[in-house]
Design an enzyme around this catalytic site. Structure first.
Site, PDB file in Angstrom:
ATOM      1  N   ASP A  13      29.107  23.149  30.938  1.00  0.00           N
ATOM      2  CA  ASP A  13      30.935  22.336  30.753  1.00  0.00           C
ATOM      3  C   ASP A  13      30.951  22.712  32.349  1.00  0.00           C
ATOM      4  O   ASP A  13      31.405  23.656  33.041  1.00  0.00           O
ATOM      5  CB  ASP A  13      31.301  23.915  29.880  1.00  0.00           C
ATOM      6  CG  ASP A  13      32.965  22.642  29.708  1.00  0.00           C
ATOM      7  OD1 ASP A  13      32.810  21.812  29.869  1.00  0.00           O
ATOM      8  OD2 ASP A  13      33.541  23.520  29.502  1.00  0.00           O
ATOM      9  N   ARG A  30      35.334  17.956  35.173  1.00  0.00           N
ATOM     10  CA  ARG A  30      35.759  18.395  36.511  1.00  0.00           C
ATOM     11  C   ARG A  30      35.822  18.799  37.449  1.00  0.00           C
ATOM     12  O   ARG A  30      36.477  18.826  38.592  1.00  0.00           O
ATOM     13  CB  ARG A  30      36.348  19.988  35.523  1.00  0.00           C
ATOM     14  CG  ARG A  30      37.977  19.920  34.171  1.00  0.00           C
ATOM     15  CD  ARG A  30      38.010  21.494  33.868  1.00  0.00           C
ATOM     16  NE  ARG A  30      36.514  21.778  32.919  1.00  0.00           N
ATOM     17  CZ  ARG A  30      35.798  23.459  32.667  1.00  0.00           C
ATOM     18  NH1 ARG A  30      37.292  23.946  32.861  1.00  0.00           N
ATOM     19  NH2 ARG A  30      35.757  23.524  32.267  1.00  0.00           N
ATOM     20  N   HIS A  69      28.552  13.581  35.889  1.00  0.00           N
ATOM     21  CA  HIS A  69      27.325  14.529  34.744  1.00  0.00           C
ATOM     22  C   HIS A  69      26.161  14.098  35.323  1.00  0.00           C
ATOM     23  O   HIS A  69      24.721  14.851  35.000  1.00  0.00           O
ATOM     24  CB  HIS A  69      27.796  13.081  33.584  1.00  0.00           C
ATOM     25  CG  HIS A  69      28.780  13.274  32.672  1.00  0.00           C
ATOM     26  ND1 HIS A  69      29.117  14.719  32.121  1.00  0.00           N
ATOM     27  CD2 HIS A  69      29.714  12.308  32.349  1.00  0.00           C
ATOM     28  CE1 HIS A  69      29.680  14.398  31.437  1.00  0.00           C
ATOM     29  NE2 HIS A  69      30.403  13.244  31.635  1.00  0.00           N
ATOM     30  N   LEU A 118       7.590  27.027  29.042  1.00  0.00           N
ATOM     31  CA  LEU A 118       8.937  27.104  28.566  1.00  0.00           C
ATOM     32  C   LEU A 118       9.571  25.989  27.483  1.00  0.00           C
ATOM     33  O   LEU A 118       8.889  25.225  27.282  1.00  0.00           O
ATOM     34  CB  LEU A 118       9.986  26.724  29.538  1.00  0.00           C
ATOM     35  CG  LEU A 118      11.548  26.577  29.255  1.00  0.00           C
ATOM     36  CD1 LEU A 118      12.082  27.890  28.225  1.00  0.00           C
ATOM     37  CD2 LEU A 118      11.730  25.900  30.327  1.00  0.00           C
TER      38      LEU A 118
END
Length: 248
Positions: A21, A25, A38, A132
């Site tokens: 998140d 902002r 982004h 992974l």
């Protein structure tokens, strides 16, 4: 496997989930368009994925695009779809080089056809990797996932394939999109908000939580390592007393 000295390699979380998140902002605080945040956030994805692989984490799930994100302005949604798929394609060779397998959870049917095709090709290209597992939660919401699981279980019961009296927690878990993935040991949220945002609601019943005010584009490898170290300091009791855990 190479671990930083302060991390105990014998007590690593098998699965870390992250709510990424703060991209918008981060950009707005710098007078930039939200899309710039982004773009910068994609760089953080690469850094943290590489760090998780180096440390030896088994699964890393990133909340990439929620079902609710479809309600954002169409221009932003289109830009995000293009950015996500283009970034995945660009990073696929390095994922293979680092032995990282890519997979996804979510309602991919809502994605544009060309995006689905490109994503599926990248997942197929990394399917042989054994290190992974990078799980992208795309067009995902936990409530959607649970509803789909209930429908699947109900259909099996209706068809006589399942006795409702025999439904267990394992039955439900096996009907979720994460059926082959262990529940997260650690959930990290960047950006400072103290909420789960419809993410892995069933799976995080006993997950350790960590929230940082740092926006995702600024989240560093040191931040990631610090959250793992903090996790390793915690006593996971799963309903038992501390004394019971210590004596087991």
């Amino acid at each position: 496997m190479t671990c930083p000295a302060t991390i105990d390699p014998s007590r690593l979380p098998a699965h870390i989930a992250i709510i990424m998140d703060g991209n918008g902002r981060w950009a707005q605080a710098r007078g930039l368009d939200r899309s710039a945040g982004h773009v910068e956030g994609v760089k953080t994805v690469r850094r943290i994925t590489e760090e998780a692989s180096r440390i030896g984490i088994g699964y890393l799930t990133l909340y990439t695009f929620s079902t609710e994100n479809w309600n954002r302005p169409q221009e932003e949604v289109d830009a995000l779809m293009t950015l996500i798929v283009t970034a995945i394609e660009r990073e696929t060779p390095d994922l293979i080089k680092n032995n990282v397998r890519l997979t996804s959870i979510g309602d991919l049917s809502r994605m544009p056809a060309h995006a689905q095709e490109r994503l599926c090709k990248c997942m197929a290209d990394t399917a042989h990797c054994t290190g992974l597992t990078l799980v992208l939660a795309l067009s995902y919401s936990a409530r959607w996932e649970i509803v789909e699981a209930v429908r699947s279980i109900a259909a099996a019961a209706r068809n006589g394939e399942l006795d409702p009296a025999q439904i267990t927690e394992e039955t439900v878990a096996a009907a979720l999109s994460t059926k082959n993935i262990p529940d997260p040991d650690l959930l990290i949220r960047t950006g400072g908000d103290f909420r789960i945002s419809n993410f892995l609601l069933y799976q995080i019943a006993y997950t350790e939580l960590a929230v940082t005010p740092t926006y995702w584009p600024d989240y560093s490898e040191n931040d990631f390592r610090s959250h793992i170290i903090d996790y390793q300091r915690r006593q996971r009791r799963f309903g038992l007393t501390g004394e019971q855990v210590e004596s087991s």
